[in-house]
Design a protein around this motif. Structure first.
Motif, PDB file in Angstrom:
ATOM      1  N   PRO A   4       1.057  -1.333   0.254  1.00  0.00           N
ATOM      2  CA  PRO A   4       0.498   0.053  -0.120  1.00  0.00           C
ATOM      3  C   PRO A   4       1.136   0.974  -0.023  1.00  0.00           C
ATOM      4  N   TYR A   5       0.642   2.420  -0.763  1.00  0.00           N
ATOM      5  CA  TYR A   5       0.830   3.225  -0.786  1.00  0.00           C
ATOM      6  C   TYR A   5       0.556   4.719   0.092  1.00  0.00           C
ATOM      7  N   ALA A   6       1.042   5.156  -0.583  1.00  0.00           N
ATOM      8  CA  ALA A   6       0.427   7.230  -0.344  1.00  0.00           C
ATOM      9  C   ALA A   6       1.156   7.944  -0.857  1.00  0.00           C
ATOM     10  N   THR A   7       0.533   9.348  -1.777  1.00  0.00           N
ATOM     11  CA  THR A   7       1.742   9.954  -2.110  1.00  0.00           C
ATOM     12  C   THR A   7       1.851  11.220  -1.421  1.00  0.00           C
ATOM     13  N   GLY A   8       2.997  11.678  -1.481  1.00  0.00           N
ATOM     14  CA  GLY A   8       3.172  13.022  -1.018  1.00  0.00           C
ATOM     15  C   GLY A   8       3.720  14.535  -1.639  1.00  0.00           C
ATOM     16  N   ASP A   9       4.780  14.900  -0.235  1.00  0.00           N
ATOM     17  CA  ASP A   9       5.643  16.343  -2.091  1.00  0.00           C
ATOM     18  C   ASP A   9       6.550  15.574  -2.777  1.00  0.00           C
ATOM     19  N   GLU A  10       6.211  15.290  -4.229  1.00  0.00           N
ATOM     20  CA  GLU A  10       6.515  14.554  -5.005  1.00  0.00           C
ATOM     21  C   GLU A  10       7.431  13.221  -5.003  1.00  0.00           C
ATOM     22  N   CYS A  11       6.618  12.203  -3.717  1.00  0.00           N
ATOM     23  CA  CYS A  11       7.241  11.432  -3.635  1.00  0.00           C
ATOM     24  C   CYS A  11       6.261  10.636  -3.409  1.00  0.00           C
ATOM     25  N   ILE A  12       6.083   9.165  -2.762  1.00  0.00           N
ATOM     26  CA  ILE A  12       5.630   7.628  -2.506  1.00  0.00           C
ATOM     27  C   ILE A  12       6.538   7.840  -1.064  1.00  0.00           C
ATOM     28  N   TYR A  13       5.137   7.188  -0.109  1.00  0.00           N
ATOM     29  CA  TYR A  13       4.879   6.709   0.824  1.00  0.00           C
ATOM     30  C   TYR A  13       5.114   5.490   1.219  1.00  0.00           C
ATOM     31  N   VAL A  14       5.777   3.916   1.143  1.00  0.00           N
ATOM     32  CA  VAL A  14       5.177   3.052   1.723  1.00  0.00           C
ATOM     33  C   VAL A  14       5.802   3.060   3.190  1.00  0.00           C
ATOM     34  N   LEU A  15       5.022   1.897   4.131  1.00  0.00           N
ATOM     35  CA  LEU A  15       5.135   1.883   5.514  1.00  0.00           C
ATOM     36  C   LEU A  15       5.298   0.380   4.733  1.00  0.00           C
ATOM     37  N   ASP A  62      10.169  15.062  11.197  1.00  0.00           N
ATOM     38  CA  ASP A  62       8.917  15.836  10.996  1.00  0.00           C
ATOM     39  C   ASP A  62       8.287  15.163   9.916  1.00  0.00           C
ATOM     40  N   GLU A  63       8.904  14.425   8.983  1.00  0.00           N
ATOM     41  CA  GLU A  63       8.591  13.512   7.264  1.00  0.00           C
ATOM     42  C   GLU A  63       8.405  12.442   7.866  1.00  0.00           C
ATOM     43  N   TYR A  64       8.817  12.039   8.771  1.00  0.00           N
ATOM     44  CA  TYR A  64       8.056  10.291   9.200  1.00  0.00           C
ATOM     45  C   TYR A  64       6.556  10.100   9.535  1.00  0.00           C
ATOM     46  N   LYS A  65       5.979  11.309  10.314  1.00  0.00           N
ATOM     47  CA  LYS A  65       4.814  12.445  10.754  1.00  0.00           C
ATOM     48  C   LYS A  65       4.433  12.216   9.266  1.00  0.00           C
ATOM     49  N   VAL A  66       4.452  13.794   8.394  1.00  0.00           N
ATOM     50  CA  VAL A  66       3.954  13.347   7.233  1.00  0.00           C
ATOM     51  C   VAL A  66       3.606  12.501   6.098  1.00  0.00           C
ATOM     52  N   GLY A  67       4.369  11.388   6.591  1.00  0.00           N
ATOM     53  CA  GLY A  67       4.324  10.720   5.523  1.00  0.00           C
ATOM     54  C   GLY A  67       3.109   9.000   6.819  1.00  0.00           C
ATOM     55  N   ILE A  68       3.416   9.437   7.768  1.00  0.00           N
ATOM     56  CA  ILE A  68       2.884   8.478   8.150  1.00  0.00           C
ATOM     57  C   ILE A  68       1.035   9.351   7.969  1.00  0.00           C
ATOM     58  N   PHE A 106      -2.368   7.304   6.348  1.00  0.00           N
ATOM     59  CA  PHE A 106      -3.775   7.386   7.340  1.00  0.00           C
ATOM     60  C   PHE A 106      -4.719   7.996   6.745  1.00  0.00           C
ATOM     61  N   GLN A 107      -4.658   9.255   5.767  1.00  0.00           N
ATOM     62  CA  GLN A 107      -5.403   9.578   5.000  1.00  0.00           C
ATOM     63  C   GLN A 107      -6.198   8.799   4.151  1.00  0.00           C
ATOM     64  N   LYS A 108      -5.357   7.869   3.147  1.00  0.00           N
ATOM     65  CA  LYS A 108      -5.543   6.944   2.135  1.00  0.00           C
ATOM     66  C   LYS A 108      -6.305   5.442   2.742  1.00  0.00           C
ATOM     67  N   HIS A 109      -5.185   5.213   3.667  1.00  0.00           N
ATOM     68  CA  HIS A 109      -5.554   3.883   3.918  1.00  0.00           C
ATOM     69  C   HIS A 109      -6.476   3.689   5.264  1.00  0.00           C
ATOM     70  N   GLY A 110      -6.574   4.713   6.311  1.00  0.00           N
ATOM     71  CA  GLY A 110      -7.267   4.505   7.741  1.00  0.00           C
ATOM     72  C   GLY A 110      -6.307   4.366   8.629  1.00  0.00           C
ATOM     73  N   GLU A 111      -7.406   4.261   9.634  1.00  0.00           N
ATOM     74  CA  GLU A 111      -6.513   3.835  11.077  1.00  0.00           C
ATOM     75  C   GLU A 111      -5.408   2.184  11.218  1.00  0.00           C
ATOM     76  N   ARG A 112      -5.435   1.579   9.883  1.00  0.00           N
ATOM     77  CA  ARG A 112      -4.856   0.516   9.962  1.00  0.00           C
ATOM     78  C   ARG A 112      -3.195   1.032  10.352  1.00  0.00           C
ATOM     79  N   ILE A 113      -3.222   2.111   9.496  1.00  0.00           N
ATOM     80  CA  ILE A 113      -1.609   2.582   9.470  1.00  0.00           C
ATOM     81  C   ILE A 113      -0.706   2.503  10.582  1.00  0.00           C
ATOM     82  N   HIS A 114      -2.221   3.400  11.854  1.00  0.00           N
ATOM     83  CA  HIS A 114      -1.506   3.669  12.699  1.00  0.00           C
ATOM     84  C   HIS A 114      -0.841   2.958  13.890  1.00  0.00           C
TER      85      HIS A 114
END
Length: 181
Positions: free
Chosen positions: A41-52, A103-109, A113-121
């Protein structure tokens, strides 16, 4: 591509497409340099992609050891007009493991979260999960047969988008009789 209006429309298409997908295919490299294909699963950020990713997952270990990777976000088979030309975006990426206290970790999470919901937290609270920022190094956007575009630059839409014009070519088949003459 010299048409900035068309470039902007294609950039908007790419962002819209990325926003409608939830997972990506990830190709990472193992310690011997062999590719390993997976998904996340992924989310986009400021010109990047985040994966956990978990340390238990091979791709999580691979990105920690080698930041070179590639991703593909692809149209669902059930939505495609033809299975042979599914809409897709591919990027070569540079992975960066983000520190928990950054700070970027917080932004990425938050983006995840916005894309995939509470499971991310809940996953982020587990000690084996790590957040990676995937920065594009260039890529390709494919809309259909003969409608492929090179994405140049370190952003999701690139600094430029150029149409690839070296399209498919018909195979010339020479009969045995013609070869003999």
């Amino acid at each position: 591509m010299k048409n900035k209006g068309l470039e902007q429309r294609l950039g908007d298409e790419i962002i819209d497409f990325l926003n409608t997908r939830k997972t990506l295919n990830l190709a990472s490299l193992d310690e011997d340099g062999y590719p390993y294909a997976s998904y996340a699963p992924y989310a986009t950020g400021d010109e990047c992609i985040y994966v956990l990713l978990s340390d238990i997952a091979i791709h999580g270990k691979n990105l920690k050891n080698n930041p070179k990777a590639a991703v593909q976000i692809v149209e669902d088979e059930s939505e495609a007009a033809t299975i042979f030309a599914r809409i897709r975006v591919n990027y070569q990426v540079q992975a960066k493991h983000l520190a928990l206290d950054s700070d970027e970790y917080k932004v990425g999470i938050e983006q995840l979260f916005q894309k995939h919901g509470e499971r991310i937290h809940k996953l982020a609270e587990l000690s084996d999960f790590n957040l990676f920022r995937l920065t594009p190094l260039g890529g390709r956007y494919v809309k259909d047969f003969g409608r492929a575009f090179a994405i140049a630059g370190n952003t999701l839409c690139g600094e430029s988008i150029d149409r690839l014009r070296d399209g498919h070519k018909a195979r010339i088949i020479v009969s045995e009789e013609a070869k003999a003459s």
